[in-house]
Design a protein around this motif. Structure first.
Motif, short mmCIF file in Angstrom:
data_model
loop_
_atom_site.label_atom_id
_atom_site.label_comp_id
_atom_site.label_asym_id
_atom_site.label_seq_id
_atom_site.Cartn_x
_atom_site.Cartn_y
_atom_site.Cartn_z
N PRO A 66 30.51 -1.76 -2.52
CA PRO A 66 29.49 -1.30 -3.08
C PRO A 66 28.26 -1.59 -2.55
O PRO A 66 28.00 -2.72 -1.66
CB PRO A 66 29.46 -2.41 -4.28
CG PRO A 66 30.84 -2.83 -4.41
CD PRO A 66 31.56 -2.89 -3.24
N GLY A 67 27.35 -0.54 -2.53
CA GLY A 67 26.24 -0.69 -1.75
C GLY A 67 26.35 -0.03 -0.31
O GLY A 67 25.36 0.61 0.31
N LEU A 68 27.54 0.39 0.23
CA LEU A 68 27.71 1.23 1.30
C LEU A 68 28.09 2.70 0.75
O LEU A 68 27.90 3.58 1.38
CB LEU A 68 28.87 0.59 2.29
CG LEU A 68 28.51 -0.61 3.02
CD1 LEU A 68 29.79 -0.96 4.07
CD2 LEU A 68 27.58 -0.48 3.73
N ALA A 69 28.70 2.74 -0.50
CA ALA A 69 29.02 4.07 -0.97
C ALA A 69 28.12 5.11 -1.02
O ALA A 69 28.32 6.30 -0.97
CB ALA A 69 29.75 3.53 -2.32
N LYS A 70 26.94 4.56 -1.38
CA LYS A 70 25.79 5.51 -1.60
C LYS A 70 25.40 6.09 -0.38
O LYS A 70 24.85 7.40 -0.10
CB LYS A 70 24.49 4.96 -2.15
CG LYS A 70 23.99 3.74 -1.31
CD LYS A 70 22.77 3.15 -2.14
CE LYS A 70 22.09 1.88 -1.16
NZ LYS A 70 21.91 2.28 0.21
N ASP A 71 25.61 5.61 0.74
CA ASP A 71 25.17 6.28 2.15
C ASP A 71 26.60 7.09 2.77
O ASP A 71 26.31 7.59 3.71
CB ASP A 71 25.02 5.27 3.05
CG ASP A 71 23.74 4.37 2.52
OD1 ASP A 71 22.79 5.09 2.11
OD2 ASP A 71 23.58 3.12 2.91
N CYS A 72 27.65 7.14 2.30
CA CYS A 72 28.84 7.81 2.79
C CYS A 72 28.72 9.28 2.49
O CYS A 72 28.43 9.62 1.32
CB CYS A 72 30.29 7.13 2.09
SG CYS A 72 30.50 5.73 2.71
N GLU A 73 29.01 9.98 3.31
CA GLU A 73 29.47 11.49 3.21
C GLU A 73 30.74 11.83 3.74
O GLU A 73 31.17 11.36 4.71
CB GLU A 73 28.35 12.10 4.48
CG GLU A 73 26.90 11.97 3.88
CD GLU A 73 26.50 13.02 2.66
OE1 GLU A 73 27.41 13.81 2.37
OE2 GLU A 73 25.39 12.64 2.29
N ASN A 74 31.22 12.66 2.70
CA ASN A 74 32.63 13.05 3.08
C ASN A 74 32.80 14.10 4.00
O ASN A 74 33.79 14.36 4.91
CB ASN A 74 33.35 13.67 1.74
CG ASN A 74 33.54 12.56 0.77
OD1 ASN A 74 33.78 11.38 1.17
ND2 ASN A 74 33.37 12.92 -0.39
N ASP A 75 31.73 15.04 4.17
CA ASP A 75 31.55 16.07 5.21
C ASP A 75 30.90 15.60 6.47
O ASP A 75 29.58 15.15 6.24
CB ASP A 75 30.85 17.22 4.56
CG ASP A 75 30.83 18.40 5.46
OD1 ASP A 75 31.60 18.65 6.12
OD2 ASP A 75 29.67 19.30 5.38
N PHE A 76 31.43 15.70 7.75
CA PHE A 76 30.61 15.33 8.93
C PHE A 76 29.26 16.10 9.14
O PHE A 76 28.29 15.50 9.36
CB PHE A 76 31.30 15.32 10.18
CG PHE A 76 30.92 15.06 11.35
CD1 PHE A 76 30.61 13.60 11.63
CD2 PHE A 76 30.45 15.80 12.23
CE1 PHE A 76 30.14 13.13 12.89
CE2 PHE A 76 30.09 15.30 13.52
CZ PHE A 76 29.61 13.94 13.83
N LYS A 77 29.47 17.20 8.98
CA LYS A 77 28.22 18.65 8.98
C LYS A 77 26.97 17.76 8.06
O LYS A 77 26.02 17.80 8.61
CB LYS A 77 28.57 19.53 8.88
CG LYS A 77 27.46 20.79 9.00
CD LYS A 77 28.05 22.18 8.81
CE LYS A 77 26.95 22.88 8.97
NZ LYS A 77 27.49 24.46 8.72
N THR A 78 27.39 17.85 7.05
CA THR A 78 26.36 17.18 6.08
C THR A 78 25.66 15.78 6.39
O THR A 78 24.70 15.84 6.35
CB THR A 78 26.97 17.33 4.54
OG1 THR A 78 27.54 18.30 4.34
CG2 THR A 78 25.93 16.85 3.46
N ALA A 79 26.54 15.13 6.98
CA ALA A 79 26.03 13.46 7.53
C ALA A 79 25.05 13.75 8.47
O ALA A 79 24.00 13.21 8.63
CB ALA A 79 27.29 12.77 7.67
N ILE A 80 25.45 14.65 9.58
CA ILE A 80 24.53 14.76 10.55
C ILE A 80 23.27 15.33 10.17
O ILE A 80 22.16 15.36 10.62
CB ILE A 80 25.34 15.82 11.67
CG1 ILE A 80 26.57 15.24 12.45
CG2 ILE A 80 24.29 16.33 12.88
CD1 ILE A 80 26.05 13.75 13.06
#
Length: 88
Positions: A66-80
């Motif tokens: 918890p607390g890290l989940a909000k910053d996770c992106e499933n898609d690498f392109k979206t994260a970049i």
């Protein structure tokens, strides 16, 4: 330690300690430290380690903290794109 952190720790530790009522508090804290793979002295064990370990103790090993989940992106392109500020 702030009062709300004390309350949170007590709220988290109480049901877990009841499951191991044969242990005194120090023994139970040592058990939690060992489970969390904490290798220092007991007096160096932070409330953060205890709180996060107690929150995650009965959860699936693959569950995100918890607390890290909000910053996770499933898609690498979206994260970049989000990291570069192109999308919000």
């Amino acid at each position: 330690m702030k009062t709300h952190r004390v309350n949170e720790l007590i709220e988290l530790i109480h049901p877990e300690w009841k499951k191991h009522s044969e242990l005194n508090l120090v023994e139970f804290l040592l058990k939690l430290a060992e489970e969390a793979k904490f290798e220092g002295k007991l007096e160096d064990l932070s409330d953060d380690v205890l709180i996060y370990h107690l929150k995650m103790r009965n959860s699936d090993q693959k569950e995100i903290i918890p607390g890290l989940a909000k910053d996770c992106e499933n898609d690498f392109k979206t994260a970049i794109l989000r990291a570069r500020g192109i999308i919000k």
